[in-house]
Scaffold this motif. Structure first.
Motif, short mmCIF file in Angstrom:
data_model
loop_
_atom_site.label_atom_id
_atom_site.label_comp_id
_atom_site.label_asym_id
_atom_site.label_seq_id
_atom_site.Cartn_x
_atom_site.Cartn_y
_atom_site.Cartn_z
N PHE A 156 6.92 2.23 0.89
CA PHE A 156 5.86 3.11 1.34
C PHE A 156 6.00 4.52 0.76
O PHE A 156 5.01 5.17 0.44
CB PHE A 156 5.86 3.20 2.86
CG PHE A 156 5.10 2.08 3.52
CD1 PHE A 156 4.10 1.40 2.85
CD2 PHE A 156 5.40 1.72 4.82
CE1 PHE A 156 3.40 0.38 3.48
CE2 PHE A 156 4.69 0.70 5.46
CZ PHE A 156 3.70 0.03 4.78
N GLU A 157 7.21 5.01 0.63
CA GLU A 157 7.39 6.38 0.19
C GLU A 157 6.91 6.57 -1.24
O GLU A 157 6.42 7.64 -1.61
CB GLU A 157 8.87 6.78 0.32
CG GLU A 157 9.32 6.94 1.76
CD GLU A 157 8.41 7.87 2.55
OE1 GLU A 157 8.14 8.99 2.07
OE2 GLU A 157 7.95 7.47 3.63
N ALA A 158 7.06 5.54 -2.09
CA ALA A 158 6.55 5.63 -3.46
C ALA A 158 5.03 5.52 -3.47
O ALA A 158 4.36 6.13 -4.30
CB ALA A 158 7.16 4.52 -4.32
N PRO A 174 2.31 9.07 -1.89
CA PRO A 174 1.71 10.15 -2.69
C PRO A 174 0.64 9.67 -3.65
O PRO A 174 -0.26 10.42 -4.00
CB PRO A 174 2.91 10.74 -3.45
CG PRO A 174 3.93 9.66 -3.45
CD PRO A 174 3.75 8.93 -2.16
N VAL A 175 0.71 8.40 -4.08
CA VAL A 175 -0.31 7.87 -4.98
C VAL A 175 -1.65 7.78 -4.27
O VAL A 175 -2.66 8.31 -4.73
CB VAL A 175 0.10 6.48 -5.52
CG1 VAL A 175 -1.00 5.90 -6.39
CG2 VAL A 175 1.39 6.59 -6.30
N VAL A 176 -1.67 7.11 -3.13
CA VAL A 176 -2.94 6.94 -2.44
C VAL A 176 -3.46 8.26 -1.88
O VAL A 176 -4.68 8.46 -1.77
CB VAL A 176 -2.83 5.89 -1.32
CG1 VAL A 176 -2.54 4.53 -1.90
CG2 VAL A 176 -1.79 6.25 -0.29
N ALA A 220 -5.61 7.02 -10.28
CA ALA A 220 -4.78 6.55 -9.17
C ALA A 220 -3.46 7.30 -9.05
O ALA A 220 -2.69 7.04 -8.14
CB ALA A 220 -4.49 5.05 -9.35
N GLY A 221 -3.22 8.21 -9.94
CA GLY A 221 -1.99 8.98 -9.85
C GLY A 221 -1.27 9.16 -11.15
O GLY A 221 -0.29 9.90 -11.24
N VAL A 245 -1.61 -0.34 -6.46
CA VAL A 245 -2.88 0.15 -5.95
C VAL A 245 -4.03 -0.37 -6.81
O VAL A 245 -5.08 -0.79 -6.30
CB VAL A 245 -2.88 1.69 -5.90
CG1 VAL A 245 -4.26 2.22 -5.56
CG2 VAL A 245 -1.87 2.19 -4.88
N MET A 246 -3.86 -0.33 -8.14
CA MET A 246 -4.90 -0.83 -9.04
C MET A 246 -5.21 -2.29 -8.76
O MET A 246 -6.37 -2.71 -8.69
CB MET A 246 -4.44 -0.66 -10.49
CG MET A 246 -4.44 0.76 -10.99
SD MET A 246 -6.08 1.32 -11.48
CE MET A 246 -6.35 0.29 -12.93
#
Length: 303
Positions: free
Chosen positions: A169-171, A174-176, A266-267, A282-283
């Motif tokens: 989750f920590e990685a 910040p992306v989302v 997306a980051g 995410v993609m």
């Protein structure tokens, strides 16, 4: 270098090759050749009023003079004039130092037949010099023969399959958080695409493989949105993806170009391997839910 890194580097090369023009293409070629033939290939830069003596790069082991040509647009007469000028100029400037001459270009559709005949005629008239060309297939082979550290120097770091498997989750957070958008669609498409969606969107094998790799941690993204305090958060981000996708498509970009732009949306794919792995997850999540790229329409298969 594992399969995930390989496909990511291949995709990054393709985008760089197709989008680099003029001096940028020459620089890309020189950096690739410098890694592939360290101590043998030498990039040549213009100097004063002498210019570059009709040579963008020189490989001493086989006395090859490389000449790059990558304009935004070109016409046949200008292309033929360029070949004549560069080859004859190289013969005059390099003499016995040149046994091979290679015309390097970024037209992955190939050279016109008239130019192929021109190269053959020049070779027959100058039999002491072997003429050739380099474009996408040849430069691709040179690039993908490089070890991972060289590819990382060219295109930045890439996540491994192990990195993707260790995503948490920590990685992802910040992306989302970077891709939030407002005004969610009232009737979002929830249909999961079939495997045919990849073909329907004309995505390359490398882009398709990155999406497949991202699916390994797709459930983590789903859990993230399900547990997020704001129940509309996932839909807000989905709308942001939809808007950006349609904007890029209206601009006429290729599927692979859109894919890379959405990665940046997306980051970005220039951060740590862990960050890039999160972006791929995410993609894949939004691709599978039809929020980016077109869904497969069954009727298309019958046309």
């Amino acid at each position: 270098m594992d399969a995930l890194q390989k496909h990511l580097f291949q995709l990054k090369f393709r985008i760089a090759f197709l989008e680099s023009q003029g001096k940028a293409f020459e620089d890309l070629f020189s950096r690739i050749m410098g890694h592939a033939f360290a101590g043998d290939f030498q990039a040549v830069r213009p100097y004063g009023n002498k210019g570059d003596l009709k040579c963008d790069g020189y490989r001493g082991s086989d006395k090859t003079v490389f000449q790059c040509y990558a304009p935004k647009t070109t016409k046949l007469d200008k292309l033929q004039a360029k070949v004549d000028e560069d080859f004859n100029g190289a013969v005059a400037h390099w003499g016995p130092r040149m046994e091979r001459w290679s015309f390097v270009h970024n037209d992955d559709d190939g050279l016109p037949a008239d130019v192929i005949q021109q190269l053959i005629d020049l070779g027959q008239a100058n039999q002491s010099v072997s003429l050739g060309q380099m474009s996408y297939p040849e430069i691709f082979d040179v690039t993908m023969s490089l070890a991972a550290p060289h590819l990382e120097d060219l295109f930045g770091p890439a996540p491994t399959q192990r990195t993707l498997a260790q995503l948490d989750f920590e990685a992802l957070r910040p992306v989302v958080m970077l891709i939030q958008r407002i005004d969610p669609d009232e009737n979002p498409s929830l249909a999961a695409p079939s495997a045919s969606k990849l073909k329907a969107n004309d995505l390359s094998d490398d882009a398709a493989e990155l999406l497949r790799q991202g699916r390994r941690r797709e459930r983590l993204v789903e859990d993230f949105f399900n547990q997020f305090p704001n129940p509309d958060f996932g839909e807000e981000i989905a709308q942001g993806f939809r808007d950006r996708y349609h904007e890029l498509k209206q601009q006429g970009h290729s599927a692979d170009h859109i894919f890379m732009e959405l990665q940046h949306f997306a980051g970005g794919m220039s951060g740590t391997p862990q960050h890039q792995a999160a972006v791929l997850a995410v993609m894949s999540y939004f691709f599978e839910r039809c929020d980016i790229f077109e869904d497969y329409v069954e009727a298309e298969a019958d046309t």
